[in-house]
Design an enzyme around this catalytic site. Structure first.
Site, PDB file in Angstrom:
ATOM      1  N   GLY A  14      30.986  19.561  20.962  1.00 10.45           N
ATOM      2  CA  GLY A  14      31.855  18.765  21.820  1.00 10.45           C
ATOM      3  C   GLY A  14      33.023  19.629  22.253  1.00 10.45           C
ATOM      4  O   GLY A  14      33.108  20.802  21.871  1.00 10.45           O
ATOM      5  N   PRO A  15      33.972  19.064  23.020  1.00 11.72           N
ATOM      6  CA  PRO A  15      35.116  19.846  23.485  1.00 11.72           C
ATOM      7  C   PRO A  15      36.174  20.008  22.391  1.00 11.72           C
ATOM      8  O   PRO A  15      36.009  19.472  21.280  1.00 11.72           O
ATOM      9  CB  PRO A  15      35.670  18.992  24.630  1.00 11.72           C
ATOM     10  CG  PRO A  15      35.359  17.592  24.203  1.00 11.72           C
ATOM     11  CD  PRO A  15      34.023  17.675  23.491  1.00 11.72           C
ATOM     12  N   MET A  16      37.253  20.687  22.692  1.00 11.48           N
ATOM     13  CA  MET A  16      38.384  20.781  21.764  1.00 11.48           C
ATOM     14  C   MET A  16      38.921  19.386  21.481  1.00 11.48           C
ATOM     15  O   MET A  16      38.900  18.526  22.365  1.00 11.48           O
ATOM     16  CB  MET A  16      39.509  21.622  22.373  1.00 11.48           C
ATOM     17  CG  MET A  16      39.299  23.102  22.218  1.00 11.48           C
ATOM     18  SD  MET A  16      40.684  24.061  22.846  1.00 11.48           S
ATOM     19  CE  MET A  16      41.900  23.843  21.551  1.00 11.48           C
ATOM     20  N   SER A  18      37.717  17.033  19.707  1.00 13.29           N
ATOM     21  CA  SER A  18      36.758  15.928  19.616  1.00 13.29           C
ATOM     22  C   SER A  18      36.466  15.524  18.170  1.00 13.29           C
ATOM     23  O   SER A  18      35.770  14.529  17.933  1.00 13.29           O
ATOM     24  CB  SER A  18      35.456  16.295  20.347  1.00 13.29           C
ATOM     25  OG  SER A  18      34.875  17.443  19.769  1.00 13.29           O
ATOM     26  N   ASP A  87      32.120  26.721  10.680  1.00 11.10           N
ATOM     27  CA  ASP A  87      32.945  26.150  11.751  1.00 11.10           C
ATOM     28  C   ASP A  87      33.159  27.213  12.833  1.00 11.10           C
ATOM     29  O   ASP A  87      33.034  28.411  12.566  1.00 11.10           O
ATOM     30  CB  ASP A  87      34.298  25.681  11.188  1.00 11.10           C
ATOM     31  CG  ASP A  87      34.988  24.682  12.119  1.00 11.10           C
ATOM     32  OD1 ASP A  87      34.320  24.112  13.011  1.00 11.10           O
ATOM     33  OD2 ASP A  87      36.213  24.467  11.956  1.00 11.10           O
ATOM     34  N   GLU A  88      33.479  26.770  14.037  1.00  9.27           N
ATOM     35  CA  GLU A  88      33.728  27.672  15.180  1.00  9.27           C
ATOM     36  C   GLU A  88      32.548  28.633  15.370  1.00  9.27           C
ATOM     37  O   GLU A  88      32.731  29.819  15.662  1.00  9.27           O
ATOM     38  CB  GLU A  88      35.014  28.483  14.965  1.00  9.27           C
ATOM     39  CG  GLU A  88      36.250  27.651  14.727  1.00  9.27           C
ATOM     40  CD  GLU A  88      36.726  26.879  15.943  1.00  9.27           C
ATOM     41  OE1 GLU A  88      36.140  27.041  17.040  1.00  9.27           O
ATOM     42  OE2 GLU A  88      37.672  26.085  15.788  1.00  9.27           O
ATOM     43  N   CYS A 147      43.556  10.080  31.369  1.00  7.57           N
ATOM     44  CA  CYS A 147      43.230   8.660  31.573  1.00  7.57           C
ATOM     45  C   CYS A 147      42.847   7.906  30.303  1.00  7.57           C
ATOM     46  O   CYS A 147      42.685   6.687  30.338  1.00  7.57           O
ATOM     47  CB  CYS A 147      42.096   8.538  32.596  1.00  7.57           C
ATOM     48  SG  CYS A 147      40.525   9.172  31.977  1.00  7.57           S
TER      49      CYS A 147
HETATM   50  P1  ADP Z   1      37.882  19.861  16.962  1.00  9.42           P
HETATM   51  O1  ADP Z   1      37.404  20.618  15.759  1.00  9.42           O
HETATM   52  O2  ADP Z   1      36.751  19.232  17.738  1.00  9.42           O
HETATM   53  O3  ADP Z   1      38.773  20.677  17.852  1.00  9.42           O
HETATM   54  P2  ADP Z   1      39.500  18.434  15.060  1.00  9.42           P
HETATM   55  O4  ADP Z   1      38.554  17.869  14.047  1.00  9.42           O
HETATM   56  O5  ADP Z   1      40.218  19.714  14.672  1.00  9.42           O
HETATM   57  O6  ADP Z   1      38.755  18.629  16.452  1.00  9.42           O
HETATM   58  O7  ADP Z   1      40.635  17.387  15.406  1.00  9.42           O
HETATM   59  C1  ADP Z   1      40.395  16.053  15.800  1.00  9.42           C
HETATM   60  C2  ADP Z   1      41.733  15.353  15.772  1.00  9.42           C
HETATM   61  O8  ADP Z   1      42.545  15.847  16.839  1.00  9.42           O
HETATM   62  C3  ADP Z   1      41.701  13.857  16.023  1.00  9.42           C
HETATM   63  O9  ADP Z   1      41.397  13.116  14.859  1.00  9.42           O
HETATM   64  C4  ADP Z   1      43.133  13.589  16.480  1.00  9.42           C
HETATM   65  O10 ADP Z   1      43.987  13.419  15.367  1.00  9.42           O
HETATM   66  C5  ADP Z   1      43.557  14.907  17.138  1.00  9.42           C
HETATM   67  N1  ADP Z   1      43.675  14.869  18.606  1.00  9.42           N
HETATM   68  C6  ADP Z   1      44.647  15.482  19.334  1.00  9.42           C
HETATM   69  N2  ADP Z   1      44.448  15.340  20.654  1.00  9.42           N
HETATM   70  C7  ADP Z   1      43.322  14.612  20.797  1.00  9.42           C
HETATM   71  C8  ADP Z   1      42.577  14.131  21.939  1.00  9.42           C
HETATM   72  N3  ADP Z   1      42.950  14.388  23.202  1.00  9.42           N
HETATM   73  N4  ADP Z   1      41.458  13.401  21.709  1.00  9.42           N
HETATM   74  C9  ADP Z   1      41.073  13.129  20.429  1.00  9.42           C
HETATM   75  N5  ADP Z   1      41.716  13.547  19.329  1.00  9.42           N
HETATM   76  C10 ADP Z   1      42.833  14.281  19.493  1.00  9.42           C
HETATM   77 MG    MG Z   2      37.539  22.619  15.182  1.00  9.56          MG
END
Ligand code: ADP
Ligand code: MG
Length: 205
Positions: A14-16, A18, A87-88, A147
């Site tokens: 998924g995206p950042m 998520s 991860d990553e 949005c």
């Molecule tokens: P990823 O590894 O996909 O980057 P993380 O697991 O590190 O995501 O972080 C998810 C957390 O980021 C969510 O539980 C929430 O607290 C936080 N967050 C910050 N901005 C957003 C956003 N735009 N949408 C969803 N979650 C967000």
């Molecule tokens: Mg991550």
């Protein structure tokens, strides 16, 4: 939900923002509750927050081993490890595909988390192949910062500049739905050939 007993590959993408890292940590903790030996890896390029832990944007963390290249996983794997979490994973070389496949054929459960697309919308490094060979795929959404709808894209803010790989956080990146996703036209897969685009991985989550 899929509950493998042994020998499987799970990919969380998924995206950042998520929740990929949160989901990876959740699965690791459950495996530990089931008394399975787990090893967690991340690429050494990802030094945000903590050198020796996988850390989510919500500050949940779990100790991890950082590695330079995919082969290192096989050399530092303990005999008793039953679950490997990475991860990553998008930052690893293509060799990660055979490492993941080898581990699952040896009977290990492999949990991978990574960005499916870079900020230009180009599939990221080894992710397409990993997604194809996975036994289970979870594609999750963030929340669009414009949005509030489900976001499947990562937007790099203009002030981030054009460096191809750029470690960053909320100051540089945002989750966006497709309608609010804007990208750098000069580096976009829509304006350059796909072979050119593939040579330029975009950014760091
Ligand atoms: P990823 O590894 O996909 O980057 P993380 O697991 O590190 O995501 O972080 C998810 C957390 O980021 C969510 O539980 C929430 O607290 C936080 N967050 C910050 N901005 C957003 C956003 N735009 N949408 C969803 N979650 C967000
Ligand atoms: Mg991550």
């Amino acid at each position: 939900m899929f509950h493998p007993v042994s020998g499987s590959v799970e990919v969380i993408c998924g995206p950042m923002f998520s929740g990929k890292t949160e989901e990876l940590i959740r699965r690791v903790r459950r495996a530990e509750i089931a008394r399975m030996r787990v090893q967690i890896f991340k690429p050494s390029i990802d030094t945000r927050y903590d050198e020796d832990a996988v850390v989510s944007h919500s500050s949940i963390k779990i100790p991890s081993q950082k590695i330079e290249s995919s082969d290192e996983i096989l050399s530092i794997l303990n005999d008793f490890t039953r679950v490997v979490a990475i991860d990553e994973i998008q930052f690893f070389d293509e060799g990660i595909v055979s490492v993941v496949s080898k581990l699952s054929r040896r009977g290990l459960r492999v949990i991978c988390a990574g960005l499916d697309l870079d900020y230009r919308g180009v599939p990221f490094g080894p992710m397409p192949t990993l997604l194809a060979l996975a036994d289970e795929v979870l594609k999750i959404h963030a929340i669009c910062t414009v949005c509030g709808k489900p976001a499947s894209k990562t937007y790099r803010k203009p002030q981030a500049g054009r460096d191809k790989v750029l470690l960053g956080e909320t100051d540089l990146y945002e989750a966006r739905c497709t309608g609010h996703w804007e990208f750098d036209e000069f580096n976009s897969p829509l304006t350059v050939s796909s072979s050119e685009a593939k040579q330029e991985p975009g950014f760091i989550n």
